[in-house]
Design a protein around this motif. Structure first.
Motif, PDB file in Angstrom:
ATOM      1  N   TRP A  88      -3.324  -0.204 -11.959  1.00 12.02           N
ATOM      2  CA  TRP A  88      -2.361  -0.991 -11.178  1.00 12.02           C
ATOM      3  C   TRP A  88      -2.611  -0.691  -9.703  1.00 12.02           C
ATOM      4  CZ3 TRP A  88       1.726   1.487  -8.408  1.00 12.02           C
ATOM      5  CH2 TRP A  88       2.622   0.605  -7.805  1.00 12.02           C
ATOM      6  N   TYR A  89      -2.843   0.602  -9.380  1.00 12.00           N
ATOM      7  CA  TYR A  89      -3.178   0.991  -8.010  1.00 12.00           C
ATOM      8  C   TYR A  89      -4.552   0.454  -7.616  1.00 12.00           C
ATOM      9  CZ  TYR A  89      -5.297   3.966  -4.445  1.00 12.00           C
ATOM     10  OH  TYR A  89      -5.990   4.405  -3.346  1.00 12.00           O
ATOM     11  N   GLY A  90      -5.549   0.727  -8.465  1.00 11.30           N
ATOM     12  CA  GLY A  90      -6.939   0.412  -8.107  1.00 11.30           C
ATOM     13  C   GLY A  90      -7.134  -1.066  -7.842  1.00 11.30           C
ATOM     14  N   HIS A  91      -6.594  -1.897  -8.728  1.00  7.94           N
ATOM     15  CA  HIS A  91      -6.778  -3.325  -8.550  1.00  7.94           C
ATOM     16  C   HIS A  91      -6.035  -3.831  -7.314  1.00  7.94           C
ATOM     17  CE1 HIS A  91      -7.592  -7.437  -9.475  1.00  7.94           C
ATOM     18  NE2 HIS A  91      -6.339  -7.704  -9.263  1.00  7.94           N
ATOM     19  N   ASN A  92      -4.839  -3.277  -7.081  1.00 11.18           N
ATOM     20  CA  ASN A  92      -4.056  -3.763  -5.944  1.00 11.18           C
ATOM     21  C   ASN A  92      -4.481  -3.146  -4.622  1.00 11.18           C
ATOM     22  OD1 ASN A  92      -2.204  -5.737  -7.070  1.00 11.18           O
ATOM     23  ND2 ASN A  92      -1.645  -4.030  -8.403  1.00 11.18           N
ATOM     24  N   ALA A  93      -5.223  -2.021  -4.695  1.00 10.55           N
ATOM     25  CA  ALA A  93      -5.854  -1.529  -3.465  1.00 10.55           C
ATOM     26  C   ALA A  93      -6.874  -2.571  -3.013  1.00 10.55           C
ATOM     27  CB  ALA A  93      -6.517  -0.180  -3.710  1.00 10.55           C
ATOM     28  N   VAL A  94      -7.601  -3.142  -3.982  1.00 11.01           N
ATOM     29  CA  VAL A  94      -8.513  -4.240  -3.670  1.00 11.01           C
ATOM     30  C   VAL A  94      -7.713  -5.433  -3.149  1.00 11.01           C
ATOM     31  CG1 VAL A  94     -10.162  -5.896  -4.639  1.00 11.01           C
ATOM     32  CG2 VAL A  94     -10.216  -3.513  -5.383  1.00 11.01           C
ATOM     33  N   GLY A  95      -6.604  -5.722  -3.828  1.00 10.18           N
ATOM     34  CA  GLY A  95      -5.813  -6.903  -3.483  1.00 10.18           C
ATOM     35  C   GLY A  95      -5.139  -6.794  -2.124  1.00 10.18           C
ATOM     36  N   PHE A  96      -4.543  -5.636  -1.851  1.00 10.92           N
ATOM     37  CA  PHE A  96      -3.703  -5.552  -0.660  1.00 10.92           C
ATOM     38  C   PHE A  96      -4.336  -4.781   0.492  1.00 10.92           C
ATOM     39  CE2 PHE A  96      -0.920  -6.927  -3.957  1.00 10.92           C
ATOM     40  CZ  PHE A  96      -0.087  -7.823  -3.309  1.00 10.92           C
ATOM     41  N   LEU A  97      -5.558  -4.276   0.300  1.00 10.10           N
ATOM     42  CA  LEU A  97      -6.278  -3.675   1.435  1.00 10.10           C
ATOM     43  C   LEU A  97      -7.518  -4.502   1.766  1.00 10.10           C
ATOM     44  CD1 LEU A  97      -5.617  -0.953   2.974  1.00 10.10           C
ATOM     45  CD2 LEU A  97      -7.731  -0.120   1.977  1.00 10.10           C
ATOM     46  N   LEU A  98      -8.173  -5.039   0.748  1.00 13.91           N
ATOM     47  CA  LEU A  98      -9.433  -5.749   0.991  1.00 13.91           C
ATOM     48  C   LEU A  98      -9.283  -7.265   0.917  1.00 13.91           C
ATOM     49  CD1 LEU A  98     -11.846  -3.488  -1.127  1.00 13.91           C
ATOM     50  CD2 LEU A  98     -11.255  -3.296   1.268  1.00 13.91           C
ATOM     51  N   THR A  99      -8.126  -7.754   0.475  1.00 17.15           N
ATOM     52  CA  THR A  99      -7.983  -9.209   0.357  1.00 17.15           C
ATOM     53  C   THR A  99      -6.879  -9.760   1.257  1.00 17.15           C
ATOM     54  OG1 THR A  99      -8.728  -9.039  -1.932  1.00 17.15           O
ATOM     55  CG2 THR A  99      -7.739 -11.106  -1.284  1.00 17.15           C
ATOM     56  N   THR A 100      -5.614  -9.407   0.982  1.00  9.02           N
ATOM     57  CA  THR A 100      -4.530 -10.067   1.749  1.00  9.02           C
ATOM     58  C   THR A 100      -4.626  -9.826   3.258  1.00  9.02           C
ATOM     59  OG1 THR A 100      -3.032  -8.292   1.142  1.00  9.02           O
ATOM     60  CG2 THR A 100      -2.864 -10.321  -0.112  1.00  9.02           C
ATOM     61  N   PRO A 101      -4.853  -8.571   3.731  1.00  5.27           N
ATOM     62  CA  PRO A 101      -4.909  -8.432   5.195  1.00  5.27           C
ATOM     63  C   PRO A 101      -6.104  -9.164   5.805  1.00  5.27           C
ATOM     64  CG  PRO A 101      -5.452  -6.355   4.118  1.00  5.27           C
ATOM     65  CD  PRO A 101      -4.961  -7.268   3.059  1.00  5.27           C
ATOM     66  N   ILE A 102      -7.230  -9.216   5.072  1.00 12.30           N
ATOM     67  CA  ILE A 102      -8.394  -9.933   5.618  1.00 12.30           C
ATOM     68  C   ILE A 102      -8.083 -11.424   5.663  1.00 12.30           C
ATOM     69  CG2 ILE A 102     -10.863 -10.422   5.319  1.00 12.30           C
ATOM     70  CD1 ILE A 102     -10.785  -7.564   5.675  1.00 12.30           C
ATOM     71  N   LEU A 103      -7.353 -11.917   4.650  1.00 12.07           N
ATOM     72  CA  LEU A 103      -6.949 -13.329   4.688  1.00 12.07           C
ATOM     73  C   LEU A 103      -6.042 -13.588   5.889  1.00 12.07           C
ATOM     74  CD1 LEU A 103      -6.305 -13.937   0.896  1.00 12.07           C
ATOM     75  CD2 LEU A 103      -7.969 -15.170   2.301  1.00 12.07           C
ATOM     76  N   GLY A 104      -5.125 -12.652   6.137  1.00 14.24           N
ATOM     77  CA  GLY A 104      -4.263 -12.783   7.313  1.00 14.24           C
ATOM     78  C   GLY A 104      -5.090 -12.850   8.584  1.00 14.24           C
ATOM     79  N   LEU A 105      -6.071 -11.964   8.672  1.00 12.71           N
ATOM     80  CA  LEU A 105      -6.944 -11.951   9.854  1.00 12.71           C
ATOM     81  C   LEU A 105      -7.737 -13.257   9.943  1.00 12.71           C
ATOM     82  CD1 LEU A 105      -8.061  -8.235   9.503  1.00 12.71           C
ATOM     83  CD2 LEU A 105      -6.645  -9.161  11.334  1.00 12.71           C
ATOM     84  N   MET A 106      -8.152 -13.778   8.768  1.00  5.75           N
ATOM     85  CA  MET A 106      -8.850 -15.070   8.760  1.00  5.75           C
ATOM     86  C   MET A 106      -7.956 -16.152   9.355  1.00  5.75           C
ATOM     87  SD  MET A 106     -10.034 -17.389   5.491  1.00  5.75           S
ATOM     88  CE  MET A 106      -8.426 -18.152   5.214  1.00  5.75           C
ATOM     89  N   TYR A 107      -6.671 -16.133   8.988  1.00  6.77           N
ATOM     90  CA  TYR A 107      -5.759 -17.168   9.481  1.00  6.77           C
ATOM     91  C   TYR A 107      -5.524 -17.063  10.990  1.00  6.77           C
ATOM     92  CZ  TYR A 107      -4.557 -19.199   4.958  1.00  6.77           C
ATOM     93  OH  TYR A 107      -4.608 -19.878   3.771  1.00  6.77           O
ATOM     94  N   ILE A 125       0.836  -1.204   0.000  1.00 10.01           N
ATOM     95  CA  ILE A 125       0.000   0.000   0.000  1.00 10.01           C
ATOM     96  C   ILE A 125       0.873   1.257   0.000  1.00 10.01           C
ATOM     97  CG2 ILE A 125      -1.664   1.348   1.386  1.00 10.01           C
ATOM     98  CD1 ILE A 125      -2.980  -0.980  -0.070  1.00 10.01           C
ATOM     99  N   THR A 126       2.009   1.192   0.675  1.00  5.87           N
ATOM    100  CA  THR A 126       2.933   2.338   0.654  1.00  5.87           C
ATOM    101  C   THR A 126       3.347   2.640  -0.784  1.00  5.87           C
ATOM    102  OG1 THR A 126       3.807   1.562   2.767  1.00  5.87           O
ATOM    103  CG2 THR A 126       5.095   3.229   1.614  1.00  5.87           C
TER     104      THR A 126
END
Lengths: 57, 471
Positions: free
Chosen positions: B206-225, B173-174
């Motif tokens: 590139w930003y828009g799709h990865n904002a979805v990827g790295f704000l709405l997907t990967t951290p939530i997956l981490g929280l799921m784990y 995200i940075t």
């Protein structure tokens, strides 16, 4: 060179770059998979899986 | 593992409580604005004829509120809670935690003021003007310093997989925020991007799709784990699979942005790269989904009584559906039908309301009793919330799928003479109107569910000590 041959040359160079990248990325993926399933790592990773279940002190 | 004994007060749960409170409050605001927008699309007079209340200005307020205020605060709450426990150490700096919290809320308030006033960069999900972008960068780096500082002083050597997912968010995200917002300021409220034309569009998506990827997907997956094993009281189905899931997902996600630019002036090969990587994303996404669902092996009976597990199962199921649908929509032939239609709206809300929203609710119902040390006020109200949210999403998504496909088919319909069968855009709008009312109903149910949760959590937090978890 004509624009056509120029484009072909660039495309060929890009092909090499993409080929090298594909091999590098595939190798790293296979490497990570082997590491994760390597028998000597089993005990360590099985223990790590229990980390969230340790009681909050 | 290599854990040192630690007493409970050494964790900073005050920050977690603050972030939870902000999550609930901004969640209500974000969803309420969403419901107002749904009403405006169904019934145009709800725009009120004022610039500040028009759809064009309120829409970015809704997306920013839901993505950065509701989800952002929820991520921070979950990360602060879980990382301290996984690393068995307090957050590195209480001061940085406070600066992070209040700085993030200040950004949200500034967004809520500037967007209705029409101050925007015109980039989707990156609308905020350059002074706010600078503030975001500073606050994000404060969070990053606190995050990595905490990792540096950890008392558990192994970094559990959830922390890798969080790390990918902090780093990516940075980079995304800084690169996409590079601009030359002209005045305090206006700037010009350093990119132009197709390059600007490619950087933006590139930003828009990865904002979805790295704000709405990967951290939530981490929280799921972290939170799913806690709720199910059993370890994740396959820890090894979670490692492969992580590396495959973060590697593939970053290349998929060009699927937002199919049939555009973007070079064909770049469009194909976006499409191919989107299709490959199906593998790690479904690996993660199966890893989540199979974690419940032997505990499925608890679904009858435990609203937290209900939320997790629904969330992971929506994740599976959305991550199947996304790759399909990135195929050129499918995209030719779906692009610019309400199908996209259905897709993004299945992900945002279903996956992100229901995961956040599961986390909140787990964390709130822990950090306030009170039993949950009402399990039946939490179950009511679950059904309101889930039925609301289904109504919303089915209505928008139907509307989207209808819209796409009407736009491409030709008559016998080879002319457009519906040349007037209003024809499609009138056909879609009933679906817009159903969408509003679904959205109101979802909003109602959040209000029920807010009441439930408020009663939990303010109940007396006789209701303590460890009475």
């Amino acid at each position: 060179m004509s624009p056509v041959t120029d484009a072909v040359a660039q495309s060929a160079q890009l092909g090499w770059v993409l080929g090298v990248m594909t091999v590098a990325f595939l190798t790293s993926f296979v490497g990570w998979t082997l590491w994760a399933w390597w028998p000597s790592n089993r005990e360590r990773l099985d223990a790590a899986a229990l980390l969230p279940l340790e009681e909050s002190p | 593992m290599e854990a040192a004994p630690l007493s409970a007060p050494r964790y900073d749960d005050a920050s977690v409580r603050r972030f939870i409170t902000a999550t609930v409050l901004w969640g209500i605001v974000g969803m309420l604005v969403g419901a107002i927008l749904a009403l405006q699309l169904a019934w145009a007079p709800a725009n009120l004829g004022l610039p500040w209340t028009s759809f064009g200005r309120l829409r970015p307020l809704h997306t920013n509120a839901v993505i950065f205020a509701f989800t952002g605060n929820a991520l921070f709450a979950g990360i602060y809670y879980s990382m301290q426990r996984l690393l068995k150490t307090r957050m590195w700096s209480d001061t940085l935690s406070s600066v992070h919290f209040w700085g993030w809320q200040a950004i949200i308030v500034l967004a809520a003021v500037t967007l209705p006033l029409g101050m925007t960069q015109g980039k989707e999900y990156a609308e905020l003007i350059w002074p706010i972008d600078l503030l975001i960068a500073v606050v994000w780096l404060v969070f990053a310093a606190n995050f990595f500082g905490t990792i540096a002083i950890r008392k558990v050597k192994h970094l559990y997989v959830a922390l890798w997912f969080y790390m990918s968010m902090v780093i990516t995200i940075t980079v995304l925020h800084v690169v996409n917002n590079l601009a030359l300021p002209a005045t305090l409220t206006r700037s010009y991007p350093v990119y132009s034309g197709m390059t600007d569009a490619l950087v933006q998506w590139w930003y828009g799709h990865n904002a979805v990827g790295f704000l709405l997907t990967t951290p939530i997956l981490g929280l799921m784990y972290y939170f799913l094993p806690r709720a199910a009281q059993r370890p994740v189905f396959s820890y090894r699979l979670s490692i492969i899931h992580f590396w495959a997902l973060v590697f593939l996600y970053i290349w998929a942005g060009p699927h937002h630019l199919l049939y555009s002036a973007l070079p064909d090969w770049a469009q194909t790269v976006g499409m191919v990587f989107s299709l490959m994303l199906l593998a790690p996404s479904w690996g993660g989904m199966l890893n989540g669902l199979l974690t419940l092996r032997g505990a499925w009976d608890r679904l009858r009584t435990d609203p937290i597990l209900k939320f997790w199962v629904a969330a992971i199921t929506f994740y599976g559906m959305s991550t199947f649908e996304g790759p399909m929509m990135s195929i050129r032939a499918v995209n030719a039908l779906s692009h610019f239609t309400d199908w996209t709206i259905a897709h993004v809300h299945a992900g945002a309301l279903g996956w992100v929203g229901e995961s956040v609710f599961a986390m909140l119902y787990y964390m709130a009793p822990q950090v306030w040390n009170r039993k949950l006020h009402s399990v039946s109200l939490a179950t009511t919330h679950f059904w309101l949210a889930t039925v609301g999403i289904v109504l919303y998504v089915v209505a928008m799928w139907t509307a989207g496909v209808t819209q796409g088919l009407m736009w491409r319909a030709f008559d016998e003479a080879g002319l457009l069968q519906y040349p007037n855009f209003v024809d499609t709008v009138r056909t879609l109107n009933p679906f817009y009312w159903i969408r509003l109903l679904g959205g109101l149910m979802y909003l109602g569910g959040i209000i029920v949760m807010a009441w439930n959590l408020y009663k939990t937090a303010t109940s007396d000590s006789s209701n303590a978890l460890e009475a």
